[in-house]
Design a protein around this motif. Structure first.
Motif, PDB file in Angstrom:
ATOM      1  N   ILE A  76      -9.644  -7.455   6.338  1.00 54.69           N
ATOM      2  CA  ILE A  76      -9.475  -8.010   7.232  1.00 54.69           C
ATOM      3  C   ILE A  76      -9.330  -8.059   8.881  1.00 54.69           C
ATOM      4  O   ILE A  76      -9.660  -8.449  10.006  1.00 54.69           O
ATOM      5  CB  ILE A  76      -9.253  -9.889   7.657  1.00 54.69           C
ATOM      6  N   GLU A  77      -8.204  -6.375   8.721  1.00 56.82           N
ATOM      7  CA  GLU A  77      -7.671  -6.353   9.741  1.00 56.82           C
ATOM      8  C   GLU A  77      -9.617  -4.671  10.735  1.00 56.82           C
ATOM      9  O   GLU A  77      -8.933  -4.015   9.720  1.00 56.82           O
ATOM     10  CB  GLU A  77      -6.631  -5.231  10.069  1.00 56.82           C
ATOM     11  N   ALA A  78      -8.595  -5.171  12.196  1.00 58.47           N
ATOM     12  CA  ALA A  78     -10.044  -3.947  12.950  1.00 58.47           C
ATOM     13  C   ALA A  78      -9.223  -3.077  12.117  1.00 58.47           C
ATOM     14  O   ALA A  78      -7.753  -2.239  12.901  1.00 58.47           O
ATOM     15  CB  ALA A  78      -9.281  -4.249  14.478  1.00 58.47           C
ATOM     16  N   ALA A  79      -9.743  -1.685  12.171  1.00 61.32           N
ATOM     17  CA  ALA A  79      -9.444  -0.812  11.800  1.00 61.32           C
ATOM     18  C   ALA A  79      -8.267   0.288  13.303  1.00 61.32           C
ATOM     19  O   ALA A  79      -9.480   0.160  14.433  1.00 61.32           O
ATOM     20  CB  ALA A  79     -10.072   0.218  11.512  1.00 61.32           C
ATOM     21  N   ILE A  80      -7.987   0.757  12.708  1.00 61.04           N
ATOM     22  CA  ILE A  80      -7.182   2.334  13.863  1.00 61.04           C
ATOM     23  C   ILE A  80      -8.243   3.581  13.734  1.00 61.04           C
ATOM     24  O   ILE A  80      -7.747   4.394  12.695  1.00 61.04           O
ATOM     25  CB  ILE A  80      -6.086   2.330  13.286  1.00 61.04           C
ATOM     26  N   ILE A  81      -9.331   3.555  14.423  1.00 64.79           N
ATOM     27  CA  ILE A  81     -10.074   4.801  14.430  1.00 64.79           C
ATOM     28  C   ILE A  81      -9.634   5.132  15.647  1.00 64.79           C
ATOM     29  O   ILE A  81      -9.846   4.279  16.669  1.00 64.79           O
ATOM     30  CB  ILE A  81     -10.999   4.554  13.507  1.00 64.79           C
ATOM     31  N   PRO A  82     -10.245   6.521  15.991  1.00 63.41           N
ATOM     32  CA  PRO A  82     -10.824   7.336  17.635  1.00 63.41           C
ATOM     33  C   PRO A  82     -11.873   6.395  18.573  1.00 63.41           C
ATOM     34  O   PRO A  82     -11.404   5.757  19.696  1.00 63.41           O
ATOM     35  CB  PRO A  82     -10.981   8.412  17.724  1.00 63.41           C
ATOM     36  N   GLU A  83     -12.842   5.974  18.078  1.00 58.49           N
ATOM     37  CA  GLU A  83     -13.672   4.558  18.353  1.00 58.49           C
ATOM     38  C   GLU A  83     -13.546   3.374  19.363  1.00 58.49           C
ATOM     39  O   GLU A  83     -13.869   3.138  20.207  1.00 58.49           O
ATOM     40  CB  GLU A  83     -15.235   4.859  17.722  1.00 58.49           C
ATOM     41  N   GLN A  84     -12.097   2.645  18.809  1.00 57.09           N
ATOM     42  CA  GLN A  84     -11.646   1.528  19.192  1.00 57.09           C
ATOM     43  C   GLN A  84     -10.087   2.005  19.164  1.00 57.09           C
ATOM     44  O   GLN A  84      -9.081   2.743  18.373  1.00 57.09           O
ATOM     45  CB  GLN A  84     -11.897   0.459  17.947  1.00 57.09           C
ATOM     46  N   ARG A  85      -9.522   1.434  19.807  1.00 53.34           N
ATOM     47  CA  ARG A  85      -8.095   1.404  20.218  1.00 53.34           C
ATOM     48  C   ARG A  85      -6.717  -0.122  19.898  1.00 53.34           C
ATOM     49  O   ARG A  85      -7.981  -0.982  20.764  1.00 53.34           O
ATOM     50  CB  ARG A  85      -7.676   1.448  21.874  1.00 53.34           C
ATOM     51  N   VAL A  86      -6.384  -0.327  18.882  1.00 55.46           N
ATOM     52  CA  VAL A  86      -5.636  -1.851  18.988  1.00 55.46           C
ATOM     53  C   VAL A  86      -4.489  -1.580  19.514  1.00 55.46           C
ATOM     54  O   VAL A  86      -3.857  -1.473  19.184  1.00 55.46           O
ATOM     55  CB  VAL A  86      -5.757  -1.510  17.056  1.00 55.46           C
ATOM     56  N   LEU A  87      -4.741  -2.278  20.754  1.00 56.75           N
ATOM     57  CA  LEU A  87      -3.383  -2.890  21.154  1.00 56.75           C
ATOM     58  C   LEU A  87      -2.973  -3.595  20.947  1.00 56.75           C
ATOM     59  O   LEU A  87      -1.353  -3.784  21.092  1.00 56.75           O
ATOM     60  CB  LEU A  87      -4.023  -3.337  22.843  1.00 56.75           C
ATOM     61  N   ALA A  88      -3.203  -4.737  19.692  1.00 58.84           N
ATOM     62  CA  ALA A  88      -1.882  -5.802  19.605  1.00 58.84           C
ATOM     63  C   ALA A  88      -2.415  -6.087  18.087  1.00 58.84           C
ATOM     64  O   ALA A  88      -4.062  -6.512  17.960  1.00 58.84           O
ATOM     65  CB  ALA A  88      -1.402  -6.400  20.371  1.00 58.84           C
ATOM     66  N   ALA A  89      -1.995  -6.793  17.631  1.00 57.36           N
ATOM     67  CA  ALA A  89      -2.038  -7.001  15.787  1.00 57.36           C
ATOM     68  C   ALA A  89      -1.083  -8.006  15.599  1.00 57.36           C
ATOM     69  O   ALA A  89      -0.077  -6.957  15.391  1.00 57.36           O
ATOM     70  CB  ALA A  89      -2.748  -5.457  14.808  1.00 57.36           C
ATOM     71  N   HIS A  90      -1.460  -8.405  14.412  1.00 61.00           N
ATOM     72  CA  HIS A  90      -0.309  -9.607  13.579  1.00 61.00           C
ATOM     73  C   HIS A  90      -1.446 -10.245  12.143  1.00 61.00           C
ATOM     74  O   HIS A  90      -2.057 -10.562  12.922  1.00 61.00           O
ATOM     75  CB  HIS A  90       0.358 -10.215  14.226  1.00 61.00           C
ATOM     76  N   ILE A  91      -0.446  -9.926  11.393  1.00 62.41           N
ATOM     77  CA  ILE A  91      -1.143 -10.999  10.028  1.00 62.41           C
ATOM     78  C   ILE A  91      -0.264 -11.384   9.233  1.00 62.41           C
ATOM     79  O   ILE A  91       0.986 -11.014   9.276  1.00 62.41           O
ATOM     80  CB  ILE A  91      -1.818  -9.717   9.282  1.00 62.41           C
ATOM     81  N   ASP A  92       0.203 -12.951   8.883  1.00 62.54           N
ATOM     82  CA  ASP A  92       0.902 -13.951   8.505  1.00 62.54           C
ATOM     83  C   ASP A  92      -0.092 -13.685   7.045  1.00 62.54           C
ATOM     84  O   ASP A  92      -0.860 -14.108   6.853  1.00 62.54           O
ATOM     85  CB  ASP A  92       0.834 -14.852   9.002  1.00 62.54           C
ATOM     86  N   LEU A  93       0.899 -13.585   5.942  1.00 58.63           N
ATOM     87  CA  LEU A  93       0.546 -13.792   4.500  1.00 58.63           C
ATOM     88  C   LEU A  93       1.778 -14.349   4.328  1.00 58.63           C
ATOM     89  O   LEU A  93       2.916 -14.291   4.400  1.00 58.63           O
ATOM     90  CB  LEU A  93       0.897 -12.695   4.097  1.00 58.63           C
ATOM     91  N   PRO A  94       1.528 -15.613   2.727  1.00 59.45           N
ATOM     92  CA  PRO A  94       2.436 -15.758   2.847  1.00 59.45           C
ATOM     93  C   PRO A  94       3.432 -14.919   1.653  1.00 59.45           C
ATOM     94  O   PRO A  94       2.376 -13.483   0.879  1.00 59.45           O
ATOM     95  CB  PRO A  94       2.001 -16.672   1.291  1.00 59.45           C
ATOM     96  N   GLN A  95       4.294 -15.137   0.803  1.00 56.46           N
ATOM     97  CA  GLN A  95       4.911 -14.734   0.074  1.00 56.46           C
ATOM     98  C   GLN A  95       4.314 -14.744  -1.282  1.00 56.46           C
ATOM     99  O   GLN A  95       4.145 -15.490  -1.887  1.00 56.46           O
ATOM    100  CB  GLN A  95       6.360 -14.903  -0.392  1.00 56.46           C
ATOM    101  N   ALA A  96       4.096 -12.972  -1.639  1.00 51.55           N
ATOM    102  CA  ALA A  96       3.295 -12.646  -3.074  1.00 51.55           C
ATOM    103  C   ALA A  96       3.946 -12.366  -4.029  1.00 51.55           C
ATOM    104  O   ALA A  96       5.155 -11.366  -3.737  1.00 51.55           O
ATOM    105  CB  ALA A  96       2.146 -11.532  -2.321  1.00 51.55           C
ATOM    106  N   GLN A  97       3.526 -12.122  -5.485  1.00 49.36           N
ATOM    107  CA  GLN A  97       3.910 -11.571  -5.661  1.00 49.36           C
ATOM    108  C   GLN A  97       4.053 -10.256  -5.784  1.00 49.36           C
ATOM    109  O   GLN A  97       4.775  -9.143  -6.490  1.00 49.36           O
ATOM    110  CB  GLN A  97       3.458 -12.075  -7.309  1.00 49.36           C
ATOM    111  N   HIS A  98       2.941  -9.423  -5.463  1.00 49.68           N
ATOM    112  CA  HIS A  98       3.075  -8.204  -4.722  1.00 49.68           C
ATOM    113  C   HIS A  98       2.540  -7.861  -3.435  1.00 49.68           C
ATOM    114  O   HIS A  98       1.061  -8.417  -3.026  1.00 49.68           O
ATOM    115  CB  HIS A  98       1.981  -7.895  -6.480  1.00 49.68           C
TER     116      HIS A  98
END
Length: 258
Positions: free
Chosen positions: A23-45
Motif C-alpha cells: 500500500i506504500e507509494a513506491a520510491i522510484i525516479p518518476e516520483q519523490r516520496v517526501l514523507a511516509a509513515h506506516i503503523d502496523l500492529p505487533q506481528a508474529q513475523h
C-alpha cells in the motif's frame, strides 16, 4: 504536483494468517516520496520484500487478531508525459527483454482472444494513435459502476458486460494493447480525482521505449497519480493478499493535492 495520501485498513484475522501487503507509494525516479509513515500492529513475523519488477515494497506479515494499518505519505510527481497519440510503437523484435512478459496473455488479460476484434476495430491505426483510440473506445463503451465486478472478473467479461470498476478498465486496456503487440502492464496507484476514493488502477503502455500511463476511466492522469506497484494484471499487485480467513471491517483511502 504534490499528493498527500492517507490509508486506513481494519481487518480481522481469526486464525494465524500469512498476509502480503502493498500500500506504500513506491520510491522510484518518476516520483519523490517526501514523507511516509506506516503503523502496523505487533506481528508474529514482519519482512519487507521487493514488489514485482522491484517497483515498490511488499510486506509479509504473520498475524492473528485485529489488523489495523495506517499509512500516510506525501509524494511529488515528476513523471514523463506526452500526447500518446503521437508516439510510435516499438517493433516486437526491438523490445527490451524485460518488456516481453507484458506482451503475453495473463490471468485477467486474455489478449490472444482479442486479436481479431482489435484488428477489425483498430487495424487502420498504429502505435500511440491506436492506444489513444482504444482508450477512448473503452471510456465511451464501458460504464464505471462501483461493485459491478468481483475478484474473478477479467477483460472478456468486462468487454461483454460493458461495465466495471477501475481494475476492469485497466484490464481491458491492457488486453487490447497486448493484442496489438504493444507491451502493457497493470499499475496500482493513488490518484487525484478518483471517485469514490479508493485504491486506483491504470494501464501503462510501452511506446517510444518509455512506459506511459493510460487511465481509461478518465478520472485521473499521469501527473496526478502516485504509483504503488506494477504487474501483469491485478493478481500481481493486490494491496492485500491473504493466505487464510480475513474479514474486512473498514477501509479508507484519502488522496488530496498537497
Amino acid at each position: 504536483m504534490k499528493i498527500k495520501i492517507r490509508t486506513e485498513l481494519d481487518y480481522d484475522c481469526p486464525n494465524p494468517t500469512d498476509l502480503l501487503l502493498q500500500i506504500e507509494a513506491a520510491i522510484i525516479p518518476e516520483q519523490r516520496v517526501l514523507a511516509a509513515h506506516i503503523d502496523l500492529p505487533q506481528a508474529q513475523h514482519f519482512a519487507r520484500v521487493p514488489g514485482h519488477d522491484a517497483i515498490g515494497d511488499r510486506i509479509w506479515l504473520r498475524f492473528q487478531g485485529n489488523l489495523k494499518v495506517v499509512y500516510t505519505g506525501e509524494v511529488e510527481i515528476d513523471r514523463l508525459d506526452a500526447d500518446i497519440s503521437q508516439l510510435a510503437a516499438v517493433p516486437p523484435h526491438f523490445l527490451p527483454g524485460e518488456t516481453v512478459q507484458y506482451l503475453l496473455p495473463s490471468r485477467y488479460c486474455p489478449s490472444d482472444h482479442f486479436l481479431m476484434l482489435v484488428e477489425a476495430e483498430f487495424g487502420h491505426l498504429a502505435g500511440g494513435a491506436r492506444i489513444a483510440a482504444m482508450r477512448d473506445w473503452i471510456y465511451q463503451h464501458v460504464v464505471y459502476a462501483s461493485g459491478s465486478s468481483n475478484a474473478f472478473t477479467g477483460a472478456m467479461e468486462t468487454f461483454v458486460d460493458r461495465h466495471g470498476v477501475c481494475r476492469d478498465f485497466a484490464h481491458l486496456m491492457i488486453t487490447m494493447a497486448r493484442a496489438s503487440a504493444i507491451p502493457a502492464r497493470f499499475a496500482s496507484v493513488y490518484g487525484i480525482g478518483v471517485e469514490p476514493q479508493d485504491f486506483h488502477a491504470v494501464a501503462e503502455v510501452f511506446l517510444d521505449n518509455v512506459w506511459y500511463v493510460v487511465d481509461a476511466t478518465g478520472m485521473s492522469s499521469s501527473g496526478r497519480i502516485a504509483k504503488i506497484g506494477i504487474g501483469r494484471d491485478a493478481a500481481d499487485v493486490s494491496f492485500l493478499t491473504s493466505y487464510g480467513t480475513v474479514i474486512m471491517n473498514s477501509q479508507i483511502v484519502e488522496v488530496t493535492e498537497a
